[in-house]
Design an enzyme around this catalytic site. Structure first.
Site, PDB file in Angstrom:
ATOM      1  N   CYS A  30      -3.076   0.776   9.653  1.00  0.00           N
ATOM      2  CA  CYS A  30      -4.225   0.033   9.134  1.00  0.00           C
ATOM      3  C   CYS A  30      -5.092  -0.562  10.236  1.00  0.00           C
ATOM      4  O   CYS A  30      -6.183  -1.054   9.967  1.00  0.00           O
ATOM      5  CB  CYS A  30      -3.803  -1.033   8.129  1.00  0.00           C
TER       6      CYS A  30
ATOM      7  N   HIS B 183       0.849  -1.198   0.000  1.00  0.00           N
ATOM      8  CA  HIS B 183       0.000   0.000   0.000  1.00  0.00           C
ATOM      9  C   HIS B 183       0.884   1.248   0.000  1.00  0.00           C
ATOM     10  O   HIS B 183       2.043   1.194   0.435  1.00  0.00           O
ATOM     11  CB  HIS B 183      -0.851   0.039   1.274  1.00  0.00           C
TER      12      HIS B 183
HETATM   13  C1  CIR Z   1      -3.713  -7.681   3.723  1.00  0.00           C
HETATM   14  O1  CIR Z   1      -2.861  -8.239   3.017  1.00  0.00           O
HETATM   15  O2  CIR Z   1      -4.682  -7.119   3.236  1.00  0.00           O
HETATM   16  C2  CIR Z   1      -3.561  -7.719   5.226  1.00  0.00           C
HETATM   17  N1  CIR Z   1      -2.977  -8.953   5.628  1.00  0.00           N
HETATM   18  C3  CIR Z   1      -2.728  -6.556   5.685  1.00  0.00           C
HETATM   19  C4  CIR Z   1      -3.357  -5.256   5.342  1.00  0.00           C
HETATM   20  C5  CIR Z   1      -2.541  -4.111   5.767  1.00  0.00           C
HETATM   21  N2  CIR Z   1      -3.194  -2.889   5.496  1.00  0.00           N
HETATM   22  C6  CIR Z   1      -2.574  -1.735   5.479  1.00  0.00           C
HETATM   23  O3  CIR Z   1      -1.372  -1.684   5.635  1.00  0.00           O
HETATM   24  N3  CIR Z   1      -3.313  -0.652   5.224  1.00  0.00           N
END
Ligand code: CIR
Length: 253
Positions: A248, A161
């Site tokens: 997140c 991201h």
């Molecule tokens: C994913 O791969 O979507 C989750 N395991 C981690 C998401 C992390 N989100 C973020 O950094 N905004």
């Protein structure tokens, strides 16, 4: 000025979530302890924190930031780009509607993850990644412009991201890692580069006067200490194993 945050507890399926981190198996019990400390840190910043229950259908739902973009004037429910996470928008929507009279939505074929959206005052930078496509970004920019904000896209090659690799820490100051250290989208900013071994700490968050950062990154801690914002460090190891950054774990508004 932020006054509230919303978080979702990690559930029993948390360790089955998406990851390419190769840091070993995450421990749910340690993740829950770290989540408790994260909530306490948000409260220490003066936020009123709503703690939502886990939802076992969605192992990654604790990474709630990806499901909405919240600004003072408008909220947008995203259309998360990973298939296993797409349904998370349906559990965030009613929660956001409790706080916002106006809620827009990113519609297919547009996809967008909130982790790709970096707000700097009234301008939102939107990362184009495997999770966020051009249609999703264009829809977001349209909603922003209708509400007095602006947005622009940032093409990325390697980060999951946008906010995996860059954080706004105040005024014209960013900290950035990897491909974002010298990215043309951010040439107007003062960029503090993060060493490759501390890349994970490029995801920190400014909350009013405080900065929250992951524990265990002395280089980034020194830089932020010199910027003289009160710093709060939180242990994030079990979320890092699931590719999750500090931002997140919450929606702040
Ligand atoms: C994913 O791969 O979507 C989750 N395991 C981690 C998401 C992390 N989100 C973020 O950094 N905004």
């Amino acid at each position: 000025m932020f006054t509230r945050a919303t978080v979702r507890r990690p559930g029993g399926s948390f360790t089955d979530g998406l990851t390419s981190a190769n840091l070993g198996k995450s421990s749910l019990s340690r993740a829950l302890e770290q989540h408790d400390a994260y909530i306490a840190a948000l409260e220490q910043c003066g936020l009123d924190v709503t703690v939502l229950p886990a939802d076992e259908r969605y192992p990654d739902a604790t990474f709630i930031e990806d499901t909405a973009v919240l600004t003072p004037r408008v909220a947008i429910i995203t259309n998360p780009g990973a298939a296993s996470r797409n349904g998370e928008k349906s559990i965030t929507r009613p929660v956001v509607k409790e706080f916002y009279p106006e809620v827009a939505e990113i519609e297919p074929p547009g996809t967008l993850d909130g982790g790709d959206v970096l707000a700097v005052n009234n301008h939102l930078y939107i990362g184009l990644t495997a999770r966020t496509n051009k249609q999703g970004a264009a829809q977001l920019i349209e909603v922003l412009e209708m509400n007095g904000y602006s947005g622009s896209t940032v093409s990325l090659n390697s980060f999951l991201h946008l906010k995996t690799g860059v954080a706004w820490i105040g005024a014209q100051d960013l900290i950035a890692a990897g491909e974002l250290i010298d990215h043309p989208a951010f040439h107007a900013f003062n960029i503090t580069p993060v060493l490759p071994e501390e890349t994970y700490a490029a995801n920190c968050i400014r909350i009013n006067e405080h900065i929250l950062m992951p524990a265990g990154f002395p280089g980034v801690r020194d830089v932020l200490t010199r910027k003289s914002h009160p710093l709060i460090e939180v242990e994030m190891s079990e979320f890092q194993k699931m590719d999750g950054g500090l931002s997140c774990l919450s929606l702040r508004f």
